[in-house]
Design a protein around this motif. Structure first.
Motif, PDB file in Angstrom:
ATOM      1  N   GLY A 214       0.822  -1.207   0.000  1.00  0.00           N
ATOM      2  CA  GLY A 214       0.000   0.000   0.000  1.00  0.00           C
ATOM      3  C   GLY A 214       0.847   1.245   0.000  1.00  0.00           C
ATOM      4  O   GLY A 214       2.057   1.207   0.269  1.00  0.00           O
ATOM      5  N   VAL A 215       0.183   2.363  -0.311  1.00  0.00           N
ATOM      6  CA  VAL A 215       0.847   3.661  -0.355  1.00  0.00           C
ATOM      7  C   VAL A 215       0.014   4.635   0.470  1.00  0.00           C
ATOM      8  O   VAL A 215      -1.208   4.741   0.294  1.00  0.00           O
ATOM      9  CB  VAL A 215       0.991   4.185  -1.795  1.00  0.00           C
TER      10      VAL A 215
ATOM     11  N   GLU B 259       5.506   4.038   1.502  1.00  0.00           N
ATOM     12  CA  GLU B 259       5.165   2.794   0.804  1.00  0.00           C
ATOM     13  C   GLU B 259       5.421   1.620   1.740  1.00  0.00           C
ATOM     14  O   GLU B 259       6.488   1.528   2.340  1.00  0.00           O
ATOM     15  CB  GLU B 259       5.994   2.638  -0.473  1.00  0.00           C
ATOM     16  N   LYS B 260       4.451   0.743   1.852  1.00  0.00           N
ATOM     17  CA  LYS B 260       4.573  -0.442   2.695  1.00  0.00           C
ATOM     18  C   LYS B 260       4.834  -1.658   1.820  1.00  0.00           C
ATOM     19  O   LYS B 260       4.088  -1.923   0.873  1.00  0.00           O
ATOM     20  CB  LYS B 260       3.304  -0.642   3.519  1.00  0.00           C
TER      21      LYS B 260
ATOM     22  N   THR C 240       8.916  -0.230   5.437  1.00  0.00           N
ATOM     23  CA  THR C 240       8.207   1.031   5.183  1.00  0.00           C
ATOM     24  C   THR C 240       9.210   2.022   4.595  1.00  0.00           C
ATOM     25  O   THR C 240      10.197   2.386   5.258  1.00  0.00           O
ATOM     26  CB  THR C 240       7.599   1.600   6.468  1.00  0.00           C
ATOM     27  N   VAL C 241       8.953   2.424   3.368  1.00  0.00           N
ATOM     28  CA  VAL C 241       9.865   3.314   2.631  1.00  0.00           C
ATOM     29  C   VAL C 241       9.190   4.678   2.512  1.00  0.00           C
ATOM     30  O   VAL C 241       8.043   4.771   2.048  1.00  0.00           O
ATOM     31  CB  VAL C 241      10.200   2.744   1.244  1.00  0.00           C
ATOM     32  N   SER C 242       9.899   5.702   2.888  1.00  0.00           N
ATOM     33  CA  SER C 242       9.390   7.080   2.794  1.00  0.00           C
ATOM     34  C   SER C 242      10.094   7.798   1.646  1.00  0.00           C
ATOM     35  O   SER C 242      11.335   7.749   1.526  1.00  0.00           O
ATOM     36  CB  SER C 242       9.624   7.835   4.110  1.00  0.00           C
TER      37      SER C 242
END
Length: 264
Positions: free
Chosen positions: A8-9, A116-117, A131-133
């Motif tokens: 997910g975003v 972004e997960k 988890t990417v930011s």
């Protein structure tokens, strides 16, 4: 990231950078899949009152062309877009500026945080969720009928770049004319001065004449003919001046007399 899939975003909310806006100022959020036609109908309906609108920021197709009430009209409007929709946001702003003259503009560039997960493809492998930011650039544009603060960064007065746009349109038209002239002069066109077209073989070259043509070739042929005639004349003269008989008429008379003697 081969062993992960995007789960997910989540987009972090970004507050509007413009302060002291009027209460009924709509905020048009341009998405990557938004249609410019629908966005412009919504914006023109709020700025000019030609079509009714239901909610700010979610333009919808109007069913009737009845004029909007005075309460729904606004003197300011905000366009915002993030990431790939920045170009479409600028397009909507420029279209509205040409439809509604005399608008003051103020532009602000900001970054919006997107999380972004990522989940592992196989949960039993011992991989953890990630988890990417990411910081995605975004644009905010305020259009107003009323004058804005000229000292604010990103301020543009009405008609600031009209001369620049006129010059760009002029250069573009000149480039198109130059390309049309090139197409007429060569390439695949079958018109006058053009090529032979597809399937018609190599086109004829209209440049310099080939070898063997022209005044020079005619002179060369004439000289060859004169040389040949001179050779023939030389052979004839050599026969007339043979050492056996200097006078050909005397030789013929001697032959006739000898023939008569043999007959007698």
């Amino acid at each position: 990231m081969e062993n992960y899939r995007k789960a997910g975003v989540v987009e972090q909310p970004c507050p509007c950078p413009f302060t002291n806006l009027q209460p009924n100022t709509p905020e048009v959020r341009v998405r990557d899949g938004s249609k410019i036609r629908n966005l412009m109908k919504f914006a023109l309906g709020r700025m000019e009152g030609k079509v009714p609108v239901e909610s700010a920021g979610t333009p919808e197709e109007p069913e009737t062309g009845a004029p909007a009430s005075a309460e729904s009209l606004c003197r300011q409007i905000v366009f915002t877009g993030v990431g790939p929709s920045v170009a479409k946001t600028i397009t909507c702003v420029e279209i509205l500026k040409r439809r509604v003259r005399g608008l003051y503009q103020c532009t602000q560039l900001l970054y919006r945080t997107v999380q972004e997960k990522w989940e592992p493809l196989e949960p039993g492998t011992g991989l953890d969720s990630l988890t990417v930011s990411r910081n995605v650039p975004g644009i905010w544009v305020l259009l107003s009928r009323d004058p804005l603060n000229s000292n604010q960064p990103g301020y543009q007065a009405p008609g600031s770049f009209d001369a620049l746009w006129a010059q760009a349109v002029k250069e573009e038209s000149q480039g198109q004319r130059h390309q049309q002239r090139k197409k007429r002069g060569g390439g695949w066109s079958g018109g006058p001065g053009g090529g032979g077209g597809r399937g018609k073989g190599p086109r004829k070259q209209m440049g310099h004449p080939k070898e063997g043509s022209g005044v020079r070739s005619i002179l060369c042929k004439t000289v060859k003919i004169l040389r040949f005639e001179c050779q023939i004349c030389g052979k004839i003269l050599s026969r007339w001046k043979s050492p056996q008989c200097d006078d050909p008429l005397q030789q013929n008379s001697n032959n006739v007399s000898n023939t008569l003697r043999s007959d007698l």
